[in-house]
Design an enzyme around this catalytic site. Structure first.
Site, mmCIF file in Angstrom:
data_model
loop_
_atom_site.group_PDB
_atom_site.id
_atom_site.type_symbol
_atom_site.label_atom_id
_atom_site.label_comp_id
_atom_site.label_asym_id
_atom_site.label_seq_id
_atom_site.Cartn_x
_atom_site.Cartn_y
_atom_site.Cartn_z
ATOM 1 N N ASP A 140 6.560 1.589 9.630
ATOM 2 C CA ASP A 140 6.620 1.936 8.526
ATOM 3 C C ASP A 140 7.422 3.029 8.049
ATOM 4 O O ASP A 140 8.397 2.907 7.185
ATOM 5 C CB ASP A 140 5.092 2.480 8.188
ATOM 6 C CG ASP A 140 4.954 2.864 6.620
ATOM 7 O OD1 ASP A 140 5.360 2.008 5.890
ATOM 8 O OD2 ASP A 140 4.148 3.686 6.331
ATOM 9 N N CYS A 194 3.370 -20.084 -0.335
ATOM 10 C CA CYS A 194 2.900 -19.941 -1.722
ATOM 11 C C CYS A 194 2.907 -21.033 -2.635
ATOM 12 O O CYS A 194 2.155 -20.993 -3.441
ATOM 13 C CB CYS A 194 3.546 -18.522 -2.389
ATOM 14 S SG CYS A 194 3.276 -17.212 -1.419
ATOM 15 N N CYS A 197 1.734 -21.331 -6.459
ATOM 16 C CA CYS A 197 0.471 -20.111 -6.812
ATOM 17 C C CYS A 197 1.255 -18.983 -7.560
ATOM 18 O O CYS A 197 2.133 -18.483 -6.817
ATOM 19 C CB CYS A 197 -0.231 -20.102 -5.573
ATOM 20 S SG CYS A 197 -1.521 -18.568 -5.859
ATOM 21 N N CYS A 204 -1.906 -8.681 -11.171
ATOM 22 C CA CYS A 204 -1.177 -7.359 -11.088
ATOM 23 C C CYS A 204 -1.765 -6.379 -12.218
ATOM 24 O O CYS A 204 -1.319 -6.913 -13.640
ATOM 25 C CB CYS A 204 0.223 -7.222 -10.758
ATOM 26 S SG CYS A 204 0.845 -5.707 -10.778
ATOM 27 N N CYS A 220 3.533 0.290 -9.820
ATOM 28 C CA CYS A 220 2.808 -0.162 -8.815
ATOM 29 C C CYS A 220 1.683 1.165 -8.597
ATOM 30 O O CYS A 220 1.956 1.954 -8.291
ATOM 31 C CB CYS A 220 3.455 -0.590 -7.495
ATOM 32 S SG CYS A 220 2.302 -0.898 -6.173
ATOM 33 N N CYS A 249 -3.475 -7.581 -5.496
ATOM 34 C CA CYS A 249 -2.697 -8.676 -5.322
ATOM 35 C C CYS A 249 -2.788 -9.655 -3.914
ATOM 36 O O CYS A 249 -2.313 -10.520 -3.699
ATOM 37 C CB CYS A 249 -1.096 -8.433 -5.510
ATOM 38 S SG CYS A 249 -0.623 -7.331 -4.122
ATOM 39 N N CYS A 253 -5.330 -13.516 -3.544
ATOM 40 C CA CYS A 253 -4.548 -14.489 -2.510
ATOM 41 C C CYS A 253 -5.391 -15.629 -1.907
ATOM 42 O O CYS A 253 -6.427 -15.064 -1.254
ATOM 43 C CB CYS A 253 -3.589 -13.817 -1.495
ATOM 44 S SG CYS A 253 -2.781 -14.866 -0.554
#
Length: 384
Positions: A140, A194, A197, A204, A220, A249, A253
């Site tokens: 990260d 995906c 989709c 969002c 965001c 989001c 899924c």
């Protein structure tokens, strides 16, 4: 590493993958240490559009060229560690006792620590067998893009929600990588899963997903909750009761819906930390904040963003019983960002008591932005 042929490295890779679960790693795969040239082009476009969050490593070469971190790098070991997606025995949010929510990635132990420990164990395992190995771990906060490494290594595909989606664990995974001089056989990337989709894009809250795999971080909610400054009215309304991060989001899924991995005890959530009461947060000092949230990744920005977001949550709940607590922030907190947010929250609550608190605070306030926030809150009441 002289006299080690392709067959040796293939066997070693197999042993490494077999050892991964015992090291607390749920999935491990390999990619080359070649530069991520396509990623660099995407990042340049991202920057030109003004879509960066501001938290990223600014040097795009460092983000895309492993050789700048290890001159003789040959391979990158990509790892994934799954975290829970369900909060069991979740406390109830009710009037006077409203609660906020942390994103799932912040529920358990700070994932930076959890992954660093695993990568240290992984490095020790390798060095015990190959003392000549060079190893550099990142997670990260490292310069390389975790998602780009994971995608090319075949841990998962890059979803339209900008998350790596693994077939087995969904996107409920922490990612890390180890750059090495070992010439390990590379895995193939996975095909896109995906399809047609677009549920994540459609769901969002702020339209931050401006296209498949394209995120405007400035819109965001996950990034906004981590900032320390003033937040626009539109965004405060969209934040709801989120204290840190946003999972929308990922929740929508289809791959994620039935996945809830709970075999890492240190990553299991404490419900009172994952979904804390909002009002006590407002008066929480640094020591108490560190005691309650210090082991979570949500603590990395300190208490100011969490307290500001708690005010936003109380305003969005229109929680009448919290008016004295919110008004105390408006009158006495030394931080203008929190006083302005308290004014907004009182305006949202909109009771006679809340309006009176706004009016009585106005003559004592000196900060121009806080005064403007009080004006907006009072004007909204006059218009109703």
């Amino acid at each position: 590493m002289v006299n080690k042929d392709i067959a040796f490295w293939s066997r070693f890779k197999g042993e490494l993958i077999a050892a991964a679960p015992g090291l607390g790693i749920d999935k491990l795969s390999i990619t080359t240490a070649e530069p991520f040239l396509e990623l660099k082009e995407r990042l340049l476009r991202h920057r030109e559009l003004g879509h960066e969050s501001g938290f990223e490593e600014p040097d795009l070469d460092l983000r895309t060229d492993p050789s700048l971190h290890m001159a003789d790098a040959k391979s990158i070991i990509a790892i994934a560690v799954a975290y829970p997606s369900k909060l069991k025995d979740a406390p109830v949010s009710e009037p006077g006792k409203r609660r906020g929510i942390l994103s799932r990635s912040a529920w358990g132990e700070d994932y930076h620590q959890a992954l660093r420990r695993r990568m240290a164990n992984l490095s020790a395992w390798i060095l015990e067998r190959l003392p000549e190995a060079k190893l550099l771990s990142m997670v990260d906060t490292g310069a390389l893009s975790d998602r780009a490494v994971a995608e090319r290594a075949g841990l998962g595909w890059s979803g339209k929600n900008c998350s790596i989606i693994t077939p087995e664990l969904g996107s409920w995974v922490y990612l890390g990588e180890v750059i090495t001089n070992l010439p390990l056989p590379a895995d193939s990337s996975l095909p896109d899963g995906c399809g047609d989709c677009t549920l994540c894009i459609d769901a969002c809250p702020t339209g931050a997903l401006v296209g498949p795999g394209q995120l405007n971080a400035q819109r965001c909610i996950s990034f906004i909750t981590q900032t320390k400054g003033f937040v626009e009215d539109e965004m405060m309304r969209k934040i709801g009761n989120r204290l840190y991060g946003c999972d929308t989001c990922q929740i929508v899924c289809p791959v994620n819906r039935k996945i809830d991995i709970r075999h890492h005890p240190e990553l299991l959530p404490d419900p009172e930390v994952a979904k804390p009461l909002l009002r006590p947060l407002l008066a929480m000092g640094n020591r108490e904040f560190k005691e309650k949230f210090g082991s979570s990744s949500a603590a990395w920005r300190g208490r100011k963003p969490i307290q500001r977001n708690a005010l936003i949550g109380l305003g969005n709940f229109r929680d009448e019983e919290s008016v004295p607590d919110v008004a105390n922030v408006l009158r006495n907190d030394p931080r203008p960002e929190l006083r302005a947010t308290a004014a907004w929250a009182l305006g949202r609550i909109g009771t006679a008591e809340a309006v009176e608190c706004l009016r009585s605070a106005y003559p004592e306030e000196k900060d121009a932005e806080v005064l403007a926030a009080i004006d907006r809150a009072l004007s909204a009441q006059d218009a109703n």
